[in-house]
Design a protein around this motif. Structure first.
Motif: not given
Length: 388
Positions: A215-221
């Motif tokens: 399970d997990g998440s990541a983000a970029l802008l």
């Protein structure tokens, strides 16, 4: 609305803890998205486009409409939202889509969040969900991605007279790197003997040749470079990106040890960026299975066909080698939440290029991420460079 530009920057990044999480995918995505906006100092209402990279929220959780819910959770209304599903390369496909949205001028601020919730399902259930991406004929006969990996690994070892230990050393290296990644699922070293004596999964590959269910998440802008300068002097630029598709039926490929999607997506990324393999200082490769690290190294031009194992043996891909690979710990140690993995690769390269990778830090001005869907069925390669 901005005008079209080819200078696309990343001004913020985040990654949650990977592993078994007591949270559903919507919560995981919101956690990463909020942290990314905070990292960049950008208000939610300034987000024009919001992309959610996710392979199977419906299959794993019975949840659809995730991007719309995420826009509500992050208070990004009225941003345009879209789910990006390209199986296990959904994160890389999200990076391609976010780059396109900025480069085209359609958006001036695009938030990409990738995530998956998997650990609440049994290993057999999760494997069955992932195996659904294979061709129906192969799927009907019980063919899974681990079986493709085992067959390809056997072919590679026999064809190039490579020692079985070389695959094990990929796992050892990536676990060693994962020790220094506070977000990794497995933050522990393993020795070669442990890898080589672990239970057989798909001969010659054993348990430690495979990444875990995560399970997990990541983000970029993303934003135009001109906008990035309004927020910070520390940002990363997308120098080039490429995407490609290979045969749906794996046995139709003329050479199973050559991943055509890797070769073609890499060619496009090199051409767009003006860089070549010798210019890459650090790389994140999709080591869902240890054999994939070899095949991507060769497909991307880091080693000649049949020679990647020699680079491993020589220590070239270690953190102190001339081409550090998977400084994050890779999927092998960091974990593989399907929709998040490609975004997390981008997070690691971003941190490396800004000199913010802590004990994992290497000397890098140009980095590459390669995110693979299925067994090379679809691939996205992204090249990033430190901002001017």
């Amino acid at each position: 609305m901005s005008t079209a530009t080819s200078d696309v920057a990343i001004v913020g990044a985040s990654m949650t803890q990977f592993g078994g999480r007591d949270a559903w995918v919507r919560e995981l995505l919101a956690e990463a998205g909020a942290a990314c906006l905070d990292d960049a100092g950008v208000a939610p209402e300034n987000v024009d486009h919001l992309y959610a990279s996710n392979m199977a929220s419906g299959e794993f959780e019975g949840m659809t409409g995730v991007p719309n819910a995420l826009a509500h959770d992050l208070d990004c209304l009225p941003a345009y939202t879209q789910r990006v599903d390209q199986t296990s390369s959904s994160g890389g496909a999200g990076m391609y889509a976010a780059w396109q949205s900025i480069a085209s001028g359609a958006s001036e601020m695009t938030l990409l969040v990738g995530g998956e919730k998997m650990t609440h399902r049994s290993t057999s259930e999760a494997t069955d969900v992932i195996a659904s991406l294979t061709h129906p004929v192969e799927y009907k006969h019980g063919v899974t991605l681990p079986s493709f990996a085992g067959l390809t690994a056997r072919r590679y070892l026999d064809r190039y007279d490579a020692p079985r230990e070389s695959l094990g050393k990929v796992a050892v290296k990536n676990h060693r790197n994962g020790v220094d990644n506070p977000h990794a699922q497995f933050q522990k070293e393993v020795d070669l003997e442990t890898v080589l004596e672990s239970p057989i999964v798909a001969d010659p590959l054993r348990l430690y040749d495979f990444c875990p269910i995560t399970d997990g998440s990541a983000a970029l802008l993303f934003c135009p470079e001109s906008v990035a300068r309004e927020y910070t002097d520390e940002y990363v630029v997308i120098a080039g990106v490429g995407g490609a598709t290979d045969t749906h039926v794996v046995h139709e490929r003329s050479d199973p040890t050559t991943m055509g999607g890797v070769v073609e997506s890499g060619r496009q990324a090199y051409e767009r960026s003006g860089y070549n393999p010798d210019d890459i200082d650090v790389a994140e490769l999709h080591d869902m299975f240890t054999i994939l690290e070899f095949l991507q190294m060769e497909g991307l031009g880091f080693a000649e066909p049949g020679e990647a194992w020699r680079a491993i043996e020589a220590g070239r891909t270690e953190r102190d080698g001339d081409l550090p690979i998977n400084t994050s710990g890779g999927l092998k140690s960091k974990g593989h939440p399907l929709g998040a993995s490609g975004v997390a690769q981008g997070y690691e390269i971003y941190k490396q290029l800004l000199g913010e990778a802590g004990p994992r830090q290497v000397d890098a001005d140009v980095g590459l991420a390669c995110n693979v869907g299925g067994f090379g069925n679809c691939v996205i390669t992204t090249i990033m460079e430190a901002g001017a």
